[in-house]
Design a protein around this motif. Structure first.
Motif, short mmCIF file in Angstrom:
data_model
loop_
_atom_site.label_atom_id
_atom_site.label_comp_id
_atom_site.label_asym_id
_atom_site.label_seq_id
_atom_site.Cartn_x
_atom_site.Cartn_y
_atom_site.Cartn_z
N GLY A 47 18.85 2.62 15.57
CA GLY A 47 19.36 3.52 16.60
C GLY A 47 18.48 4.74 16.78
O GLY A 47 18.37 5.29 17.88
N LEU A 48 17.87 5.18 15.70
CA LEU A 48 16.96 6.31 15.77
C LEU A 48 15.76 5.99 16.67
O LEU A 48 15.23 6.87 17.35
N GLN A 49 15.35 4.72 16.68
CA GLN A 49 14.24 4.30 17.55
C GLN A 49 14.60 4.54 19.02
O GLN A 49 13.74 4.93 19.81
N ARG A 50 15.85 4.29 19.38
CA ARG A 50 16.28 4.55 20.76
C ARG A 50 16.07 6.01 21.12
O ARG A 50 15.56 6.34 22.19
N MET A 51 16.51 6.88 20.21
CA MET A 51 16.38 8.32 20.46
C MET A 51 14.92 8.72 20.62
O MET A 51 14.55 9.51 21.49
N LEU A 52 14.06 8.17 19.76
CA LEU A 52 12.66 8.57 19.77
C LEU A 52 11.95 8.19 21.06
O LEU A 52 11.06 8.91 21.52
N THR A 53 12.35 7.08 21.68
CA THR A 53 11.73 6.73 22.97
C THR A 53 11.96 7.83 23.99
O THR A 53 11.06 8.16 24.78
N GLN A 54 13.15 8.43 23.97
CA GLN A 54 13.47 9.49 24.92
C GLN A 54 12.81 10.81 24.53
O GLN A 54 12.34 11.56 25.39
N LYS A 55 12.75 11.07 23.25
CA LYS A 55 12.17 12.33 22.78
C LYS A 55 10.66 12.36 23.03
O LYS A 55 10.11 13.42 23.37
N ILE A 56 10.00 11.23 22.87
CA ILE A 56 8.56 11.16 23.11
C ILE A 56 8.25 11.51 24.57
O ILE A 56 7.39 12.36 24.85
#
Length: 264
Positions: A47-56
């Motif tokens: 789930g953290l990977q989902r967040m990182l796509t947006q944060k990048i």
């Protein structure tokens, strides 16, 4: 007299017989069994990977708009590194066959994505980056869903939803920044509105979970207050600094809550 050869096996024959016996004893097609806690932790990390796509991509937009108060360049590199490390961690669960196709597709996309996301930040790069980013988000989300299905437990879904709140916090800010940057057609407006609505619905769902601890309840209450306080800011342009401050709080609250859920 007839001599028996029953006990006259050679050492090589004896070794063969032992190995053959072991093969008969071992189960066929044995697979790794993961505990509920291991699966919940995997769901948290995926789930953290989902967040990182947006944060990048959010950091990319901040760089392109010269909003350097939040050290976006540093955060972009850090988030990209965390995303790649996350792929390695999730790859430890490749015995769960359902996630392998998504992992493979993400790894194939990464070289092209990195080339574009690390190039000078310009508006012209946003359309292709959005396209790739949405694909990465969808693939990352599918991994979470497959892990949740593998678990089959209610708590796995709770970890998924709590982790999704982290992603939505970053997505809200991302599409707010894109709107400020001049991307204001239906797709961008709809994604901002839908992300806001999904965040509200996610908080309602989590608050209804009957096994919430006092600590988790406190974090959800803080997230609810913060979101309600800054919601009106999203309707106005050029409030990027205020939006960023609140989103950072939301991310912190929901990240801690997701971790606590994964350890229940």
């Amino acid at each position: 007299m007839v001599k028996t050869h029953f006990c006259s096996n050679t050492p090589t024959q004896i070794i063969f017989l032992i190995l053959f016996s072991l093969i008969l004893i071992l189960p066929v097609n044995a697979s790794t069994t993961h505990s509920d806690t291991e699966l919940n932790e995997a769901i948290n990390r995926a789930g953290l990977q989902r967040m990182l796509t947006q944060k990048i991509l959010k950091s990319y937009c901040q760089i392109g708009q010269d909003q350097f108060y939040n050290q976006p360049e540093k955060k972009l590199y850090k988030s990209l590194s965390r995303f790649e490390n996350g792929l390695l961690l999730i790859s430890e669960f490749t015995d769960i066959e359902e996630i392998n196709d998504s992992l493979k597709s993400i790894k194939q996309m990464m070289p092209q994505y990195k080339t574009l996301i690390l190039a000078p930040a310009t508006k012209d790069n946003i359309p292709p980056l959005i396209k790739m980013n949405e694909k990465l988000l969808a693939l990352s989300h599918q991994i979470v869903l497959d892990l949740e299905k593998k678990s089959g437990k209610e708590l796995a879904k709770i970890v998924n939803v709590a982790g999704r709140q982290r992603m939505l916090s970053q997505r809200i800010e991302l599409f707010y920044l894109l709107r400020d940057w001049g991307f204001n057609d239906d797709f961008y407006r709809d994604e901002l509105a839908e992300s806001r609505q999904a965040f509200t619905e996610g908080l309602v769902y989590l608050n209804q979970y009957k096994h919430n601890t006092p600590e988790v309840e406190g974090l959800l209450a803080k997230a609810d207050r913060s979101f309600n306080l800054f919601s009106h800011s999203l309707d106005n342009t050029h409030n990027a600094f205020l939006v960023s401050l609140t989103v950072n709080q939301l991310l912190k609250y929901m990240d801690t809550a997701t971790y606590l859920y994964s350890k229940m």
